[in-house]
Design a protein around this motif. Structure first.
Motif, PDB file in Angstrom:
ATOM      1  N   PRO A 144      98.798-120.138  92.815  1.00 55.30           N
ATOM      2  CA  PRO A 144      98.418-120.559  94.282  1.00 55.30           C
ATOM      3  C   PRO A 144      99.692-120.966  94.898  1.00 55.30           C
ATOM      4  O   PRO A 144     100.711-120.566  93.790  1.00 55.30           O
ATOM      5  N   SER A 145     100.498-120.183  95.971  1.00 56.86           N
ATOM      6  CA  SER A 145     101.645-120.871  96.673  1.00 56.86           C
ATOM      7  C   SER A 145     102.148-122.112  96.450  1.00 56.86           C
ATOM      8  O   SER A 145     101.998-122.821  96.985  1.00 56.86           O
ATOM      9  N   THR A 201     102.482-112.462  92.380  1.00 57.62           N
ATOM     10  CA  THR A 201     101.779-111.639  93.165  1.00 57.62           C
ATOM     11  C   THR A 201     100.992-112.818  93.373  1.00 57.62           C
ATOM     12  O   THR A 201     100.268-113.764  92.796  1.00 57.62           O
ATOM     13  N   HIS A 202      99.928-112.778  94.509  1.00 60.06           N
ATOM     14  CA  HIS A 202      98.869-113.529  94.612  1.00 60.06           C
ATOM     15  C   HIS A 202      97.038-112.815  94.649  1.00 60.06           C
ATOM     16  O   HIS A 202      96.344-113.597  95.181  1.00 60.06           O
ATOM     17  N   ASP A 203      97.231-111.396  94.898  1.00 54.75           N
ATOM     18  CA  ASP A 203      96.724-110.382  95.079  1.00 54.75           C
ATOM     19  C   ASP A 203      96.186-110.081  93.688  1.00 54.75           C
ATOM     20  O   ASP A 203      96.606-109.698  92.747  1.00 54.75           O
ATOM     21  N   LEU A 204      94.601-110.960  92.709  1.00 54.89           N
ATOM     22  CA  LEU A 204      94.202-111.224  92.122  1.00 54.89           C
ATOM     23  C   LEU A 204      93.822-109.312  91.853  1.00 54.89           C
ATOM     24  O   LEU A 204      94.259-109.464  90.430  1.00 54.89           O
ATOM     25  N   ARG A 251     103.373-124.404  85.799  1.00 54.43           N
ATOM     26  CA  ARG A 251     103.430-123.728  83.999  1.00 54.43           C
ATOM     27  C   ARG A 251     102.894-123.183  83.984  1.00 54.43           C
ATOM     28  O   ARG A 251     101.499-122.884  84.877  1.00 54.43           O
ATOM     29  N   ILE A 252     102.297-122.323  83.060  1.00 45.87           N
ATOM     30  CA  ILE A 252     101.473-121.578  82.584  1.00 45.87           C
ATOM     31  C   ILE A 252     100.245-122.284  82.127  1.00 45.87           C
ATOM     32  O   ILE A 252     100.534-122.813  81.067  1.00 45.87           O
ATOM     33  N   VAL A 253      99.074-122.294  82.758  1.00 41.31           N
ATOM     34  CA  VAL A 253      97.836-122.884  81.951  1.00 41.31           C
ATOM     35  C   VAL A 253      97.019-121.792  81.324  1.00 41.31           C
ATOM     36  O   VAL A 253      96.282-122.009  80.362  1.00 41.31           O
ATOM     37  N   THR A 254      97.336-120.421  81.717  1.00 42.33           N
ATOM     38  CA  THR A 254      96.038-119.622  80.621  1.00 42.33           C
ATOM     39  C   THR A 254      96.933-118.545  80.620  1.00 42.33           C
ATOM     40  O   THR A 254      97.742-117.891  81.993  1.00 42.33           O
ATOM     41  N   THR A 255      96.854-117.580  79.582  1.00 45.62           N
ATOM     42  CA  THR A 255      96.716-116.361  80.086  1.00 45.62           C
ATOM     43  C   THR A 255      96.061-115.593  79.219  1.00 45.62           C
ATOM     44  O   THR A 255      95.263-116.014  79.044  1.00 45.62           O
ATOM     45  N   ASP A 288      88.546-118.644  90.102  1.00 46.30           N
ATOM     46  CA  ASP A 288      87.603-120.110  89.292  1.00 46.30           C
ATOM     47  C   ASP A 288      88.999-120.729  88.790  1.00 46.30           C
ATOM     48  O   ASP A 288      88.873-121.441  89.278  1.00 46.30           O
ATOM     49  N   GLN A 289      89.597-119.709  87.851  1.00 43.54           N
ATOM     50  CA  GLN A 289      90.830-121.282  87.352  1.00 43.54           C
ATOM     51  C   GLN A 289      91.494-120.985  88.581  1.00 43.54           C
ATOM     52  O   GLN A 289      92.607-122.155  88.356  1.00 43.54           O
ATOM     53  N   ILE A 290      92.043-120.051  89.380  1.00 47.32           N
ATOM     54  CA  ILE A 290      92.988-120.944  90.091  1.00 47.32           C
ATOM     55  C   ILE A 290      92.737-121.905  91.175  1.00 47.32           C
ATOM     56  O   ILE A 290      93.057-122.620  91.431  1.00 47.32           O
ATOM     57  N   ALA A 291      91.154-121.402  91.708  1.00 49.76           N
ATOM     58  CA  ALA A 291      90.421-122.793  92.273  1.00 49.76           C
ATOM     59  C   ALA A 291      90.760-123.502  92.122  1.00 49.76           C
ATOM     60  O   ALA A 291      91.077-124.750  92.339  1.00 49.76           O
ATOM     61  N   THR A 292      89.876-124.163  90.566  1.00 52.16           N
ATOM     62  CA  THR A 292      90.971-125.515  89.751  1.00 52.16           C
ATOM     63  C   THR A 292      91.843-126.361  89.657  1.00 52.16           C
ATOM     64  O   THR A 292      91.895-127.113  89.946  1.00 52.16           O
ATOM     65  N   VAL A 293      92.448-124.981  89.580  1.00 52.07           N
ATOM     66  CA  VAL A 293      94.253-125.171  89.128  1.00 52.07           C
ATOM     67  C   VAL A 293      94.653-126.303  90.202  1.00 52.07           C
ATOM     68  O   VAL A 293      95.800-127.259  90.545  1.00 52.07           O
TER      69      VAL A 293
END
Lengths: 258, 262
Positions: free
Chosen positions: B42-43, B200-203, B222-226, B254-259
């Protein structure tokens, strides 16, 4: 037929001629006392009669202005680079300079005359004092507004502060610098003339003061016109210089706007 | 596992007027040599801070950043960088903009005058590979936004850096130009195999280009998933419309939405 562009080119001359004409007419129509406001024809006459002293004194004013301005350019450029270089110096020196600049320079002239005597030195110094500030501020601003991303690009390559300054900061401040020269040269004239009016042996300011105390109003106005001509010519020279040296700034500006 | 770039449990606070801003906390990330890594999130999650950490432009208050096994304790001196804004110098012709790093990076710096002709040819070739052949003599302001960004990429790559840092380099471009530049970057990477960290924020951009995508949390980042992207290479733009690609994009979204909700 005259095109619109040509009209635009003629316009400044036409307006000047028209206002002089209007001035002449007003003086004649309302019988204005020549002691209050001499007509342009009277001023022209004074020019013809006194062309020698006008020319001689103009040369003195021009010379003191240019010397003062020259010192201001060197000093302003160096000072601007130093001030733009470090945030510490910027925060320390900038308020001091703003404070100094807010002093009316006329007030300093008597001090200069006491220190250096009546003559050209106070005029040169006044021209310098009044014209160096815009140069410093502009150069410092140009350097200080370097894009942080660009600085990052260069620092990530191992660039030292000096590299960034030489490759980016100083070239970047060029349009600001040349822009400030136009302002500074006009101010330098103001400084020189102010000083000449307070105390000098020569110069247009001195001539006008003398003519005024002899009630020769047309000559006073002739001096004024001579000053205007000198100022406009110097401004035009630096404006031309600016457009040649930093053409990229004009083009890129126009390009960004389009 | 020791990678080319290792970030271990880093913490960084920016000092501000009303207290500090905790930008990163407990951030760890590893990028292998020659790997194309993307960081999405997220930004305002500290992605750009991550870039500055890796290149040594800022130092962490806690934790360790290492590049090629050596702890980063000052600017790297080798990294190529490009940003959303092309930041070309308007008083230099495009080719001289591209050559700028050669005037700074050792050992090119010392040779710059002597080997100017060779460097110039190199820059011209590089410009040609990104589709700017023959544009070297133009000033940047005579080029379109996409062309300027290409030139900016060239500037980041001219000294053949082992590490390329890209901070949303295509964000300001229109969709068509952006996809064109994805391919330009893909080709350059296939050819030279430098290590890339792309923020980037372009998936779709991340999935199309990267080997690995790291998803960052909201601040403190922090890095939540790789997520490894195993789509076959070389990838064509048409891959963006395949179900496997679309699935990965959805999964990441979905992951970013959760984050973001956290």
């Amino acid at each position: 037929m005259i095109s619109e562009r040509q009209w635009e080119r003629i316009a400044p001359w036409a307006f000047t001629a028209a206002s002089i004409l209007l001035w002449e007419l007003a003086c004649r129509l309302f019988r204005v006392d020549p002691f209050v406001l001499p007509a342009p024809s009277a001023i022209a006459e004074a020019f013809v009669i006194y062309w020698r002293p006008i020319l001689r004194n103009s040369a003195v004013t021009l010379w003191t202005t240019l010397v003062g301005f020259g010192i201001a350019v060197v000093f302003g450029l160096v000072c601007g680079i130093v001030v733009g270089w470090s945030r510490f110096i910027y925060s320390g020196l900038y308020p001091v300079m703003v404070g100094f600049n807010s002093i009316p320079k006329v007030a300093v002239v008597p001090i200069l005359i006491i220190w250096f005597g009546i003559g050209e030195v106070p005029a040169i110094l006044t021209a310098f004092l009044i014209s160096f500030f815009p140069i410093v501020v502009n150069v410092a601003t140009g350097i200080a507004t370097t894009e942080p991303e660009l600085e990052d690009v260069l620092r990530a390559l191992g660039a030292k502060k000096l590299d960034i300054m030489l490759k980016v900061g100083i070239p970047r401040s060029q349009p600001y610098f040349f822009g400030s020269l136009k302002v500074a040269i006009t101010l330098a004239f103001v400084g020189a003339v102010v000083s000449e009016t307070v105390g000098a042996n020569a110069g247009i300011g001195h001539l006008m003061l003398q003519a005024g105390s002899n009630f020769q109003m047309p000559l006073v106005f002739a001096g004024l016109v001579a000053l205007a001509i000198e100022g406009i010519v110097m401004y035009a020279i630096f404006a031309y210089f600016e457009s040649r040296v930093v053409h990229w700034a004009f083009r890129s500006g126009r390009n960004a706007a389009a | 596992m020791a990678g080319f770039v290792d970030i271990e449990d880093v913490e960084l606070t920016y000092r501000g007027e009303n207290g500090g801003v905790l930008a990163l906390q407990g951030t760890s990330l590893s990028v292998g040599k020659g790997e194309f890594a993307a960081v999405v999130g997220p930004s305002g999650c500290g992605k750009s801070t991550l870039m500055k950490l890796v290149t040594g432009l800022v130092r962490p208050q806690r934790g360790r950043v290492a590049v090629e096994g050596a702890v980063v304790d000052g600017p790297l001196k080798i990294a190529g960088m490009a940003f959303q804004n092309p930041t070309l110098l308007p008083w230099r012709r495009t080719i001289d903009n591209v050559l700028l790093p050669m005037e700074i990076v050792e050992p090119h710096r010392g040779r710059f005058r002597a080997e100017h002709a060779r460097y110039k040819t190199m820059a011209e070739e590089l410009l040609a590979t990104v589709g700017l052949g023959g544009f070297g003599d133009r000033y940047p302001w005579e080029l379109s936004g996409g062309m300027q960004q290409r030139a900016s990429l060239c500037r980041a790559l001219i000294h053949q850096p082992a590490l390329l840092m890209l901070d949303e380099p295509f964000a300001a471009l229109d969709a068509f130009t952006r996809e064109e530049l994805w391919c330009v970057l893909r080709d350059l990477w296939e050819k030279h195999r430098f290590t890339v960290i792309l923020v980037t924020h372009d998936l779709r951009e991340a999935v199309f280009l990267a080997d690995t995508i790291h998803v960052m949390s909201a601040r403190p980042g922090r890095i939540v998933t790789t997520r490894r992207i195993d789509l076959a290479r070389p990838r064509e733009l048409s891959v963006c419309y395949e179900p496997a690609f679309v699935d990965i994009v959805h999964e990441l979204r979905d992951q970013i939405a959760t984050v973001r909700r956290q």
